[in-house]
Design a protein around this motif. Structure first.
Motif, PDB file in Angstrom:
ATOM      1  N   UNK A 182      12.634   4.142   5.545  1.00 31.85           N
ATOM      2  CA  UNK A 182      14.058   3.805   5.462  1.00 31.85           C
ATOM      3  C   UNK A 182      14.347   2.444   4.819  1.00 31.85           C
ATOM      4  N   UNK A 183      13.333   1.633   4.671  1.00 31.40           N
ATOM      5  CA  UNK A 183      13.501   0.328   4.024  1.00 31.40           C
ATOM      6  C   UNK A 183      12.536   0.262   2.843  1.00 31.40           C
ATOM      7  N   UNK A 184      13.028  -0.157   1.701  1.00 33.34           N
ATOM      8  CA  UNK A 184      12.189  -0.198   0.501  1.00 33.34           C
ATOM      9  C   UNK A 184      12.650  -1.336  -0.395  1.00 33.34           C
ATOM     10  N   UNK A 185      11.781  -1.732  -1.291  1.00 33.45           N
ATOM     11  CA  UNK A 185      12.143  -2.768  -2.248  1.00 33.45           C
ATOM     12  C   UNK A 185      11.196  -2.774  -3.426  1.00 33.45           C
ATOM     13  N   UNK A 186      11.659  -3.321  -4.537  1.00 35.26           N
ATOM     14  CA  UNK A 186      10.835  -3.429  -5.738  1.00 35.26           C
ATOM     15  C   UNK A 186      11.448  -4.477  -6.657  1.00 35.26           C
ATOM     16  N   UNK A 187      10.667  -4.934  -7.607  1.00 36.33           N
ATOM     17  CA  UNK A 187      11.141  -5.931  -8.556  1.00 36.33           C
ATOM     18  C   UNK A 187      11.927  -5.323  -9.723  1.00 36.33           C
ATOM     19  N   UNK A 188      11.888  -4.025  -9.877  1.00 33.53           N
ATOM     20  CA  UNK A 188      12.430  -3.388 -11.084  1.00 33.53           C
ATOM     21  C   UNK A 188      13.959  -3.375 -11.092  1.00 33.53           C
ATOM     22  N   UNK A 189      14.523  -3.894 -12.179  1.00 37.02           N
ATOM     23  CA  UNK A 189      15.956  -3.769 -12.455  1.00 37.02           C
ATOM     24  C   UNK A 189      16.192  -2.524 -13.314  1.00 37.02           C
ATOM     25  N   UNK A 190      17.399  -1.964 -13.213  1.00 37.43           N
ATOM     26  CA  UNK A 190      17.757  -0.817 -14.038  1.00 37.43           C
ATOM     27  C   UNK A 190      17.324   0.513 -13.477  1.00 37.43           C
ATOM     28  N   UNK A 191      16.890   0.519 -12.221  1.00 34.82           N
ATOM     29  CA  UNK A 191      16.371   1.751 -11.625  1.00 34.82           C
ATOM     30  C   UNK A 191      17.418   2.855 -11.595  1.00 34.82           C
ATOM     31  N   UNK A 192      18.679   2.494 -11.316  1.00 34.75           N
ATOM     32  CA  UNK A 192      19.728   3.507 -11.197  1.00 34.75           C
ATOM     33  C   UNK A 192      20.254   3.979 -12.550  1.00 34.75           C
ATOM     34  N   UNK A 194       7.425  -1.785  -2.222  1.00 32.94           N
ATOM     35  CA  UNK A 194       6.938  -1.428  -0.891  1.00 32.94           C
ATOM     36  C   UNK A 194       7.963  -0.562  -0.172  1.00 32.94           C
ATOM     37  N   UNK A 195       7.468   0.278   0.723  1.00 32.19           N
ATOM     38  CA  UNK A 195       8.306   1.142   1.560  1.00 32.19           C
ATOM     39  C   UNK A 195       7.834   0.993   3.000  1.00 32.19           C
ATOM     40  N   UNK A 196       8.778   0.888   3.932  1.00 31.54           N
ATOM     41  CA  UNK A 196       8.427   0.770   5.344  1.00 31.54           C
ATOM     42  C   UNK A 196       7.783   2.062   5.833  1.00 31.54           C
ATOM     43  N   UNK A 197       7.031   2.013   6.951  1.00 31.91           N
ATOM     44  CA  UNK A 197       6.373   3.225   7.469  1.00 31.91           C
ATOM     45  C   UNK A 197       7.339   4.377   7.732  1.00 31.91           C
ATOM     46  N   UNK A 198       8.579   4.084   8.174  1.00 35.16           N
ATOM     47  CA  UNK A 198       9.518   5.175   8.428  1.00 35.16           C
ATOM     48  C   UNK A 198      10.284   5.599   7.179  1.00 35.16           C
ATOM     49  N   UNK A 230       0.823  -1.214   0.000  1.00 27.58           N
ATOM     50  CA  UNK A 230       0.000   0.000   0.000  1.00 27.58           C
ATOM     51  C   UNK A 230       0.856   1.263   0.000  1.00 27.58           C
ATOM     52  N   UNK A 231       2.149   1.096   0.322  1.00 22.90           N
ATOM     53  CA  UNK A 231       3.101   2.210   0.245  1.00 22.90           C
ATOM     54  C   UNK A 231       4.148   1.853  -0.817  1.00 22.90           C
ATOM     55  N   UNK A 232       3.820   1.991  -2.114  1.00 23.31           N
ATOM     56  CA  UNK A 232       4.728   1.553  -3.180  1.00 23.31           C
ATOM     57  C   UNK A 232       5.955   2.442  -3.305  1.00 23.31           C
ATOM     58  N   UNK A 233       7.024   1.855  -3.781  1.00 24.85           N
ATOM     59  CA  UNK A 233       8.240   2.623  -4.071  1.00 24.85           C
ATOM     60  C   UNK A 233       8.144   3.323  -5.416  1.00 24.85           C
ATOM     61  N   UNK A 234       7.457   2.665  -6.366  1.00 27.79           N
ATOM     62  CA  UNK A 234       7.378   3.162  -7.737  1.00 27.79           C
ATOM     63  C   UNK A 234       5.933   3.196  -8.199  1.00 27.79           C
ATOM     64  N   UNK A 235       5.685   4.021  -9.216  1.00 23.41           N
ATOM     65  CA  UNK A 235       4.379   4.057  -9.875  1.00 23.41           C
ATOM     66  C   UNK A 235       4.618   3.921 -11.370  1.00 23.41           C
ATOM     67  N   UNK A 236       4.054   2.859 -11.975  1.00 27.09           N
ATOM     68  CA  UNK A 236       4.203   2.658 -13.411  1.00 27.09           C
ATOM     69  C   UNK A 236       3.360   3.670 -14.186  1.00 27.09           C
ATOM     70  N   UNK A 237       3.646   3.777 -15.470  1.00 29.16           N
ATOM     71  CA  UNK A 237       2.911   4.729 -16.309  1.00 29.16           C
ATOM     72  C   UNK A 237       1.420   4.408 -16.396  1.00 29.16           C
TER      73      UNK A 237
END
Length: 489
Positions: A423-433, A417-421, A403-410
């Protein structure tokens, strides 16, 4: 149609970079060029336009040719999941999980698939440049071979053999290959190239003369150490052995080297940032206490590498890092590890089982047989910063953390997902950087500035530099004649 195969005296002699450079060189001359590797073994892969996956090296070579990626460029891809087993990808799709001995017995049956893909690329191009795998001198693997001389003879493609002078004994490597190859295989080799030379090239002229005298193979040139290659994505994990140390910078980012680490080229853009002190942390070494960000990378075997992570004590280091207020990011398999549980009930990535995750995100993952392979684009959830990347994973992740996504697709869908604070996040997407905007926004959260350069631009510039260097150091006219190019000047 014209074709040329680059084989090597061993793994990591620079075949992939040489093929990429030659692809760009001939493309710059106005030819339609396609890359090809019959069989590859790598956990670094890329998603193709036709919905499959191929080795990262062939993806780079396709970029060098300025052409979209297709599954025909690497029809057989082996993705190791253990020391004796691998997931086998045939024309971009999972064909099964095979043990090494079983694959050796079955691989000859894949030759028809390999030849069909090769002929398809020939029909589309003026020139196909083929990359071998390992070394043809591994004559214990010659029976049923589809990666080196077995393919070269079946497809009637001439071979150029590459020796790596940087690792030493290059004369012995080339002359030794000549000695152990049988007459038919030896006859496919039309010349040799010395690669990775440092210093004054005249100092090795006697060595090159000796190789020709002992083998009868023409000397096609000596490529220097290609500094621009450091800006190109690497495919073989052997590079990680030389990339553990940081270089200094405002913020420190570290990545633990999991045993089945996958798609570690995700982090090339971070390594190039002047403001980032980046390091891969090898097994047996604790995660540094002064890291600003710990990234859990992708892996070909999530449950096995979760156990490996714990065996290194990295779970304890990571918990301490979080208590100190440090940030954590999980990519693909690393994202799965950050959740509450990871289950593989059908043994998709190895032995069936389930394990508790690291518990840093409120999600659970079940590995499934269907594999997600798709390019994606969008923005960071709390920013207008855009990214382009790809998904390549098995598994379905659910939980309140989404419910707290890291990314939003087009298309408006949230990802990760992102933790409530925060500081911790994760996603399936490669190539983000790789996207300059997204990387700059992510680094800004750590208090660091970014160059904002898109990785695609850096890679394209490096390919032109490599091509120009090969133009000066190799006998390109001779290579063109060997390949069967007519009227090439």
């Amino acid at each position: 149609m014209a074709a040329l195969m680059i084989q090597g005296c061993g793994s990591d002699v620079g075949k992939s970079v040489l093929v990429a450079g030659l692809c760009r060189l001939f493309a710059n001359r106005g030819l339609t060029v396609r890359p090809f590797k019959p069989q590859n073994m790598s956990n670094n892969a890329a998603v193709t336009a036709d919905g499959g996956e191929i080795g990262r090296a062939q993806a780079l070579q396709a970029v060098a040719c300025r052409t979209p990626l297709t599954v025909d460029m690497n029809p057989v891809l082996l993705k190791p999941q253990s020391d004796v087993g691998a997931q086998v990808i045939v024309r971009g799709k999972i064909a099964g999980n095979w043990q090494a001995r079983g694959y050796q017995e079955k691989k000859a049956a894949l030759l028809d698939v390999v030849l069909e893909s090769f002929r398809t690329l020939q029909s589309q191009s003026d020139l196909v440049i083929v990359e071998g795998a390992g070394s043809p001198a591994e004559i214990n693997l010659r029976a049923g071979d589809i990666a080196n001389m077995g393919f070269a003879i079946a497809a009637d493609v001439p071979v150029v053999l590459v020796g790596d002078i940087d690792r030493g004994h290059v004369i012995a490597a080339l002359v030794g290959a000549h000695a152990v190859l049988d007459e038919a295989d030896r006859a496919m080799i039309r010349g040799f190239v010395i690669n990775k030379f440092r210093g004054d090239p005249t100092l090795f002229q006697d060595g090159r003369t000796e190789i020709t005298a002992r083998t009868g193979w023409p000397d096609l040139g000596m490529a220097p150490w290609l500094a621009a290659a450091k800006s190109l994505p690497a495919e073989d994990a052997v590079i990680l052995d030389h990339a553990a140390a940081g270089k200094g910078g405002k913020v420190r980012i570290v990545v633990p080297m999991l045993s089945r680490i996958a798609n570690f080229d995700d982090f090339d853009p971070l390594r190039a940032e002047p403001s980032v002190d980046f390091a891969f942390i090898p097994p047996g070494t604790p995660l540094p206490g002064d890291a600003d960000l710990v990234i859990l990378p992708g892996t070909k075997a999530t449950l096995a590498d979760l156990a490996f992570l714990r065996a290194q004590g990295w779970d304890i280091d990571l918990a301490a890092h979080v208590r100190r207020g440090g940030r954590v990011l999980g990519v693909c398999g690393g994202f799965q590890m950050l959740g509450r549980t990871v289950a593989d009930p059908r043994g998709i990535e190895g032995l069936a089982g389930e394990a508790s995750g690291l518990g840093l995100l409120d999600v659970d993952t079940v590995l499934t047989s269907d594999k997600v392979l798709r390019p994606v684009a969008g923005r960071l959830a709390n920013s207008d910063a855009r990214f382009e990347g790809y998904e390549m994973h098995v598994g379905r992740t659910d939980g309140r953390g989404l419910q707290r996504p890291l990314l939003v697709f087009d298309n408006g869908a949230g990802e990760g997902a992102v933790s409530p604070d925060g500081r911790v996040a994760g996603a399936y997407v490669h190539g983000l950087f790789a996207s300059g905007e997204a990387r700059a926004a992510l680094l800004a959260q750590l208090g660091a500035a970014s160059t904002g350069i898109d990785q695609a631009h850096a890679v394209d510039t490096a390919l032109d530099e490599v091509a120009a260097m090969l133009e000066r150091s190799l006998d390109i006219s001779a290579l063109a004649r060997i390949a069967g190019l007519k009227d090439f000047a």
